[in-house]
Design an enzyme around this catalytic site. Structure first.
Site, mmCIF file in Angstrom:
data_model
loop_
_atom_site.group_PDB
_atom_site.id
_atom_site.type_symbol
_atom_site.label_atom_id
_atom_site.label_comp_id
_atom_site.label_asym_id
_atom_site.label_seq_id
_atom_site.Cartn_x
_atom_site.Cartn_y
_atom_site.Cartn_z
ATOM 1 N N ASP A 1 34.841 49.783 4.437
ATOM 2 C CA ASP A 1 34.806 48.314 4.611
ATOM 3 C C ASP A 1 35.221 47.885 6.014
ATOM 4 O O ASP A 1 35.327 46.695 6.302
ATOM 5 C CB ASP A 1 35.699 47.636 3.562
ATOM 6 C CG ASP A 1 37.171 48.021 3.727
ATOM 7 O OD1 ASP A 1 37.481 48.871 4.593
ATOM 8 O OD2 ASP A 1 38.008 47.472 2.996
ATOM 9 N N GLY A 2 35.506 48.851 6.906
ATOM 10 C CA GLY A 2 35.819 48.509 8.297
ATOM 11 C C GLY A 2 37.309 48.523 8.624
ATOM 12 O O GLY A 2 37.678 48.372 9.794
ATOM 13 N N GLU A 3 38.186 48.702 7.637
ATOM 14 C CA GLU A 3 39.621 48.713 7.929
ATOM 15 C C GLU A 3 40.040 50.037 8.584
ATOM 16 O O GLU A 3 39.436 51.079 8.335
ATOM 17 C CB GLU A 3 40.432 48.477 6.645
ATOM 18 C CG GLU A 3 40.254 47.059 6.114
ATOM 19 C CD GLU A 3 41.108 46.752 4.899
ATOM 20 O OE1 GLU A 3 41.791 47.654 4.385
ATOM 21 O OE2 GLU A 3 41.074 45.584 4.453
ATOM 22 N N GLN B 1 42.512 35.671 28.362
ATOM 23 C CA GLN B 1 42.852 34.370 27.751
ATOM 24 C C GLN B 1 44.377 34.254 27.764
ATOM 25 O O GLN B 1 45.046 34.320 26.727
ATOM 26 C CB GLN B 1 42.283 34.282 26.328
ATOM 27 C CG GLN B 1 42.455 32.914 25.670
ATOM 28 C CD GLN B 1 41.486 31.844 26.148
ATOM 29 O OE1 GLN B 1 40.435 32.155 26.702
ATOM 30 N NE2 GLN B 1 41.836 30.583 25.978
ATOM 31 N N ASP C 1 35.347 38.011 44.369
ATOM 32 C CA ASP C 1 35.958 36.683 44.196
ATOM 33 C C ASP C 1 37.393 36.766 44.700
ATOM 34 O O ASP C 1 37.906 37.854 44.983
ATOM 35 C CB ASP C 1 35.878 36.186 42.739
ATOM 36 C CG ASP C 1 36.539 37.142 41.746
ATOM 37 O OD1 ASP C 1 37.507 37.833 42.124
ATOM 38 O OD2 ASP C 1 36.081 37.192 40.592
ATOM 39 N N LYS D 1 33.732 32.503 44.128
ATOM 40 C CA LYS D 1 32.988 32.516 42.856
ATOM 41 C C LYS D 1 33.434 31.330 42.008
ATOM 42 O O LYS D 1 34.621 31.055 41.900
ATOM 43 C CB LYS D 1 33.263 33.829 42.113
ATOM 44 C CG LYS D 1 32.464 33.965 40.817
ATOM 45 C CD LYS D 1 32.594 35.369 40.218
ATOM 46 C CE LYS D 1 33.797 35.484 39.326
ATOM 47 N NZ LYS D 1 33.896 36.787 38.642
ATOM 48 N N ASP E 1 36.472 45.418 42.062
ATOM 49 C CA ASP E 1 36.889 44.376 41.125
ATOM 50 C C ASP E 1 37.772 45.012 40.059
ATOM 51 O O ASP E 1 37.784 46.240 39.915
ATOM 52 C CB ASP E 1 35.652 43.734 40.481
ATOM 53 C CG ASP E 1 35.904 42.273 40.100
ATOM 54 O OD1 ASP E 1 37.064 41.851 40.058
ATOM 55 O OD2 ASP E 1 34.913 41.551 39.848
HETATM 56 C C1 R5P Z 1 36.852 37.873 36.681
HETATM 57 O O1 R5P Z 1 37.301 37.088 37.496
HETATM 58 C C2 R5P Z 1 36.946 39.349 36.825
HETATM 59 O O2 R5P Z 1 37.751 39.726 37.890
HETATM 60 C C3 R5P Z 1 35.578 39.983 36.975
HETATM 61 O O3 R5P Z 1 35.016 39.561 38.195
HETATM 62 C C4 R5P Z 1 34.691 39.583 35.850
HETATM 63 O O4 R5P Z 1 35.313 39.837 34.617
HETATM 64 C C5 R5P Z 1 33.375 40.347 35.936
HETATM 65 O O5 R5P Z 1 32.549 39.876 34.919
HETATM 66 P P1 R5P Z 1 30.996 40.090 34.984
HETATM 67 O O6 R5P Z 1 30.732 41.544 35.210
HETATM 68 O O7 R5P Z 1 30.534 39.623 33.620
HETATM 69 O O8 R5P Z 1 30.462 39.228 36.071
#
Ligand code: R5P
Length: 294
Positions: free
Chosen positions: A34-36, A94, A166, A189, A216
């Site tokens: 069941d996924g547990e 988040q 970014d 960005k 990144d």
């Molecule tokens: C966001 O600011 C992170 O540092 C990455 O630039 C971001 O999560 C990359 O996401 P994606 O590959 O979807 O552009």
């Protein structure tokens, strides 16, 4: 200290146990029809400081439940301290409320792990350090960037131009630049919070006829790297590589990035995949050894 390689990071955990020389406690795990999730410790942890190595990449929710169950099992069988080594920390993005009606997801994750009995969290290049302030116990954020940079140095990319796609990735570019000794730059960005669409703009960068490594923390859909690669090509870069700590690489991300002219994608084994060419084992081992002797 003993190392417990969780089901999501079996290879990395075993590598850490081997490098540190600490004992390893095996884990039996399975997913019920069941996924547990089900986990069971197959060794003794009584009076030990244990380090559970368990990443929380997709499927994030079951990885998190496995981690919470392992933490609780370790405490239940008498571990004196439980540390979770979570190279990729799910829900860290988040870490605040962006739109009314949302919650702070990472705070809920922290509370769940606390309730399970966790004493300490070690992670790697968390998206924002502020996420760690939501944990009601000690946390440590390690950086894998020097290891990623070394990978390229060993491939002959000394003096490469390092680009942060970014502003948030500028600290990564600066750490990589310390290894390369070349130049660096960044792009602006903007992300639309409703559609998730991003747009990037770049001032003139000194990349003509240069090898450029875009760095990144996370590559997810690949959109950020594709946008950056396009700007680099327009500005005359000859060779473009992409490096990240966490290669989430959903759907066709890898294909899209290579089609955009990026020659190679390199990530760490925080998320095991074909591009996880740099292991975090030495970085994690050093930290655990320092804690064990400190
Ligand atoms: C966001 O600011 C992170 O540092 C990455 O630039 C971001 O999560 C990359 O996401 P994606 O590959 O979807 O552009």
């Amino acid at each position: 200290m003993k190392v417990i390689p969780g089901p999501a990071s079996e290879e990395l955990g075993a590598h850490v146990a081997q490098l540190t020389g600490f004992g390893k406690v095996k884990v039996a795990s399975r997913i019920f029809p069941d996924g547990e999730s089900y986990v069971r410790l197959e060794g003794e942890v009584k009076n030990e400081h244990v380090a559970i190595v368990q990443t929380t990449c997709a499927p994030q929710d079951s990885r998190l439940m496995q981690l919470a169950f392992l933490v609780n099992a370790a405490k239940r069988y008498g571990a004196k301290k439980v540390t979770a080594v979570v190279p990729y920390l799910a829900y860290a993005r988040q870490d605040k409320i962006f739109l009314s009606g949302e919650t702070v997801s990472i705070e809920v994750v922290a509370a769940m792990l606390r309730a399970a009995g966790l004493d300490q969290l070690i992670t790697v290049n968390v998206h924002a350090e502020s996420a760690l302030s939501k944990f009601p116990f000690s946390t440590k954020n390690l950086s894998a960037v020097p290891y990623l940079a070394q990978y390229f140095v060993q491939r002959g990319c000394q003096k490469a131009f390092v680009l942060a796609p970014d502003k948030g990735a500028m600290y990564i570019a600066n750490q990589a630049k310390e290894v390369f000794g070349g130049e660096s730059g960044y792009l602006e960005k903007h992300r639309d919070r409703y559609s998730g669409q991003t747009t990037q703009t770049g001032a003139h960068l000194n990349v003509k006829n240069q090898t450029v490594i875009i760095v990144d923390d996370i590559i997810s859909t690949g959109g950020t790297i594709v946008g950056a690669a396009k700007i680099l090509r327009e500005q005359g870069a000859t060779h473009v590589y992409a490096a990240c700590v966490h290669g989430v690489l959903i759907d066709e991300a890898q294909k899209r990035i290579l089609e955009a002219g990026v020659e190679e994608i390199v990530a760490t084994d925080s998320i095991p995949s074909k591009v996880s060419k740099v292991t975090l084992a030495p970085l994690i081992s050093q930290e655990l050894q320092a804690q064990a002797s400190g």
